[in-house]
Structures are given as structure tokens and as C-alpha cells.
Design a protein around this motif. Sequence first.
Motif, PDB file in Angstrom:
ATOM      1  N   ASP A 160      -3.305  -2.624  -9.732  1.00  0.00           N
ATOM      2  CA  ASP A 160      -3.661  -1.829  -8.558  1.00  0.00           C
ATOM      3  C   ASP A 160      -5.072  -2.195  -8.127  1.00  0.00           C
ATOM      4  O   ASP A 160      -6.006  -2.192  -8.944  1.00  0.00           O
ATOM      5  CB  ASP A 160      -3.590  -0.327  -8.864  1.00  0.00           C
ATOM      6  N   TYR A 209       0.856  -1.185   0.000  1.00  0.00           N
ATOM      7  CA  TYR A 209       0.000   0.000   0.000  1.00  0.00           C
ATOM      8  C   TYR A 209       0.890   1.231   0.000  1.00  0.00           C
ATOM      9  O   TYR A 209       1.821   1.334   0.797  1.00  0.00           O
ATOM     10  CB  TYR A 209      -0.904   0.021   1.235  1.00  0.00           C
ATOM     11  N   THR A 241     -11.453   8.332  -9.218  1.00  0.00           N
ATOM     12  CA  THR A 241     -12.079   7.006  -9.280  1.00  0.00           C
ATOM     13  C   THR A 241     -13.334   7.005  -8.418  1.00  0.00           C
ATOM     14  O   THR A 241     -13.304   7.401  -7.251  1.00  0.00           O
ATOM     15  CB  THR A 241     -11.115   5.914  -8.810  1.00  0.00           C
ATOM     16  N   ILE A 254      -5.341   1.913  -1.794  1.00  0.00           N
ATOM     17  CA  ILE A 254      -5.005   1.295  -3.079  1.00  0.00           C
ATOM     18  C   ILE A 254      -3.816   0.363  -2.850  1.00  0.00           C
ATOM     19  O   ILE A 254      -2.753   0.802  -2.404  1.00  0.00           O
ATOM     20  CB  ILE A 254      -4.654   2.334  -4.153  1.00  0.00           C
ATOM     21  N   HIS A 264      -8.468  -1.653  -5.660  1.00  0.00           N
ATOM     22  CA  HIS A 264      -9.331  -0.987  -4.687  1.00  0.00           C
ATOM     23  C   HIS A 264     -10.149  -2.103  -4.043  1.00  0.00           C
ATOM     24  O   HIS A 264     -10.989  -2.720  -4.711  1.00  0.00           O
ATOM     25  CB  HIS A 264     -10.267   0.018  -5.359  1.00  0.00           C
ATOM     26  N   HIS A 267      -0.950  -1.682  -4.417  1.00  0.00           N
ATOM     27  CA  HIS A 267      -0.153  -1.753  -5.636  1.00  0.00           C
ATOM     28  C   HIS A 267       0.568  -3.096  -5.643  1.00  0.00           C
ATOM     29  O   HIS A 267       1.269  -3.436  -4.702  1.00  0.00           O
ATOM     30  CB  HIS A 267       0.838  -0.597  -5.686  1.00  0.00           C
TER      31      HIS A 267
END
Length: 387
Positions: A122, A69, A259, A74, A124, A76
Amino acid sequence: MSVVINGTTGIDKVQDGSIGTVDIAADAITPAKIDNSVILGRRNILRNGAMRLNQRNGSGSTAVTTSVYSMDRIKHNVAGSTASRFSIQRLSTTPPPGFTHYYRRECTTAESIQSGTQSSFDDHRIESSDLTQLQWGDSSVSKSATLSFWIKGNVTGTYVVWFYAPEGGSAKMMNKTYTIDAVDTWEYKTITIPARDDVIMTNSINAGLYVRFVWNTGTGSTSGTANSTWGTDVTTNRYVGQGVNLASATGNYIEMTGTQLEAGDVATEFEHRTRSEYEIDCMRYYYNVEVNGGRCAFAPGYFSSTTSIRWSVFTVVPLRTTPTYSESDVPRAADAGSLRNITSTSVLGFDRNMVNLIGVTNNSSGSNHSASITMSGDVSFGLEAEL
């Protein structure tokens, strides 16, 4: 449909109940035409969609060599032993209109071809309890969901967004594609997914939905058949349609902001929130305490033995679950005129807003007495309760 006409200049008023859904043309009512008095707040299911918050690194750059993170909320990822590497950084230099921040993922180590399930992406990850507004599991009231976002990159082509719903005892997935059409240009994208009605979404603290942006992948995840509706999670079907390898050359990049995931099949204007709202939203999953210069006593402690000290941290919001502890430097115990380094700190217990910690010192002035927990310099510690 009946109307009431008054005079010769046009329609004065419409009789109550005279216009139904079938009387309105498709796309006739757009978000821009909705009166400002209509309340559209708290639509965005995603947290930190405007990329305002990066508690861990501020505007610094983070190397992505494994799953990590960096931007709040998010995750990664680089997966499947891929040799590709990326950096993540929150920026404010050239955001799209209406935004102040975005994040940049840039390739730092290239890999011309990925094999098997090698990939980078990535995530969410959304808590199940945040999805209850979609009412999935009851087809009479369930809602589709629409994802919208701003993206810019220097590699045009087709990219995949992978949706994964692990809750309900039967994990399901689907993938959708979008294209970056022009290099170095902010573009606005929308994707709508249908409701999942085969199971009722649980109201729990577990991950209910992954929204995964894929950047590069091997054939182990693309050689099957694309799931355009909810279907069984088959590895070879996951990223079918991904046509871009963002890791093909160093300097390749994408930038993202805005987003938003919301109920319904229409993408509305991005829901901006205050800085404090973003902080509260994100502190449930990661809570950071910083000392910027000097020395700060931030908690009372208690020596339960000559080498074991305990203390508690009270968080602003309840954490999602029992957190893990991390630190940039060791805290110290102010004990009988001496500062004693505390090592091997771990979480002893957790109850909503209170996290009990325990650490080890080489020695102390004795057991069963109090001490102050201090930190000095530019240091921090974090409590992570991510999905």
C-alpha cells in the motif's frame, strides 16, 4: 547555566537565555509535557491518515486484483503477476483509542510463495510541494521525518516500509522495518528517516516521496542489501528484511489507522482534522459526484454537433492535474423532451477548478444548441488526478 532562586521553596525563575539545547537531557521534553498553547497544527504531511474518507466505496469492500485506489490517498497494489488477491474495506467496528475509522486489507486468494518481484503493498504518495517543510537539499536547515501509525494483524513478524524519493533528477530509496508482536492487537509504531540532502526537493505537482507498506514479496526484491540510508534504487534491495507473507493463507489481514509523517525525529500525538479538512485535502486528487435516487440535472451542456455534446464540471478545490473520467452509469442529455444517453465521455480540457468534458449521443434535435446534463438513480462519476 545560571538560575535565580527566590526564597527556600525552590527555583522561582530561570534567567533569560541561560538554558541552551545542550543543557536539556535527551528525551526530557516529550509531547505530553508541551503546554497546550504551543501550536502544533498541520504537522501531518500525509492526507487521510485517520482513514475518515473513502469517496469511491464508502464502507463497501473493494477487490484488489491490480493497482487501485480505494481509501482516499492510498494506492493498494498487487505487482509482478502475483496470484495473491486482497480485499480493502474501511471499518469503524474496533478502532484503537482516539480513532473512529481504520482500513482492513484481507487476503482472499492465497499464494504460499512469491517469486521474483511479485508483491503486494500500500502506497502513500506525497506531492513534492507538500514536502517543502522538510527543506531537503540544504543540510544546514534540512529535517529528518518521522512516520507513526497504528497497526493490527494476525500474522506476527517483521514488515518493511519502503521510502522512495523520485524527484530531483536522481531517484533514491531506503527501507526500514518494524514488527507486529502480538496477534489481533493494536500496536503503535514509529520510524524516523534522515533528510535527503544530495538534491533540492522540487516544488512541483509530481510525486516527491512514496511511503510504501509492504505485505508480501518475492526474493527478487529481498536478495540484495538493505538501504538504511538514502541510496540508489536497486530492485533487489527494495524490501530486504520483509519476513512476513501476508498472502500465505486466506483470512490473513492487517488493519491500519493514524498514519502520520511529520518533520523532525519525534513522533507527536496524531493530528486530527475536521471532516471538511479531510475532504478538501483529498478532493485535489479525486473528485466524486453522486446522485442518490431520483434524477438530477447537474450541469448545462451544449451540442457542438448532432452527436457531440460538451459540458463543464466545477470542482470545490483545484485538481492536481488534468484528470481522467470514470462513471458508474452513463449521464444523459435532456434535449427537446428526450433523454439521450451520453457515451464515450472523456476530458476535453482542464483549468484548475474547471474540467471540460465531451461525450457522444446517438442523435439529437440538432447542433449548436443547449441541453441539460442529468443523472438518475444511485449513480456517480469521478475525476481522478492521483499521483
